[in-house]
Enzyme design. Sequence first.
Site, short mmCIF file in Angstrom:
data_model
loop_
_atom_site.label_atom_id
_atom_site.label_comp_id
_atom_site.label_asym_id
_atom_site.label_seq_id
_atom_site.Cartn_x
_atom_site.Cartn_y
_atom_site.Cartn_z
CG HIS A 127 -1.89 -1.03 1.37
ND1 HIS A 127 -1.82 -2.01 2.30
CD2 HIS A 127 -3.01 -1.27 0.64
CE1 HIS A 127 -2.86 -2.81 2.19
NE2 HIS A 127 -3.60 -2.40 1.17
CB SER A 130 -1.48 -10.25 0.60
OG SER A 130 -2.83 -10.46 0.94
#
Length: 284
Positions: A37, A186
């Site tokens: 991210h 993830s």
Amino acid sequence: MLEIKTIRELRSALKEERARGKKIGFVPTMGYMHEGHLALMREANRLADVVVVSIFVNPTQFGPNEDLGKYPRDIEGDRDKAAGVGVDFLFVPAVKEMYSEGYSTYVEVTGEMTHVLCGRSRPGHFKGVTTVVAKLLNIVEPDIALFGNKDWQQLAVIKRMVRDLNMDVEIIGVPTVRENGGLAMSSRNTYLSLEERKAALVLSKALRLAQDMVRTGKTNAGEIAAELKETIENEGLIEVEYLEVCDPESLSPVETIEANTLIAVAARVGKARLIDNALIVPES
Ligand code: PAF
């Protein structure tokens, strides 16, 4: 960094930025942020003047037996991480802000590309993704929006939606960030035990093997897929859900690797369902 919970407030803040001629970059997320991210946010910061990040665990993209209730959350940690990479606006709407009473409008990319790969085992998933992404793009009206290449099918489907609906935004794919050893970052890696985490390394190892196979002249997609599946399943602890060789844009199956080709894999490791992929670019 300003944290905003309502659509009205976000729209009014961004209207001012736009009036000042600022280029707006947008990174939609479901939170529980990791380096993947942060790479999206850093890239948004490099390419735009103002960076907007949303955190919204979107209920419409989860199936009835999926992990919506258990999806990992850490709003305080996310706030610090986003502020640390220079995010300007953090949009954290409640479910009823995004889906008000009587909500009944969905955006769906129809056809093969949403029914292959993850679409096969997650019916309705991409309809939920395109609906929420269309809504978020409509709210933020960014110049650019960034998504991870790790979710390649999601990226391809969103690009198709944006093209089909003539949305005025550039969709940018950002390379997958990997942990030491190659495991794709993830939020769902948090479900893995130490042993499963070690076993999961075979996914990226298999994708590297595919690259070597193509480099040494192998082009038969069926043979490559069979060898990769065997490599992964020999690891134990891992059950391959799919391993497909396909066109990176249409996601249609490919029989011979002659042009850029996507190898995409999904596998169950303990409680986690992991996905990964590699874009194979044959030497000319
Ligand atoms: O990739 C994700 O985190 C989600 O699918 C997205 C794009 C934020 C939509 O909910």
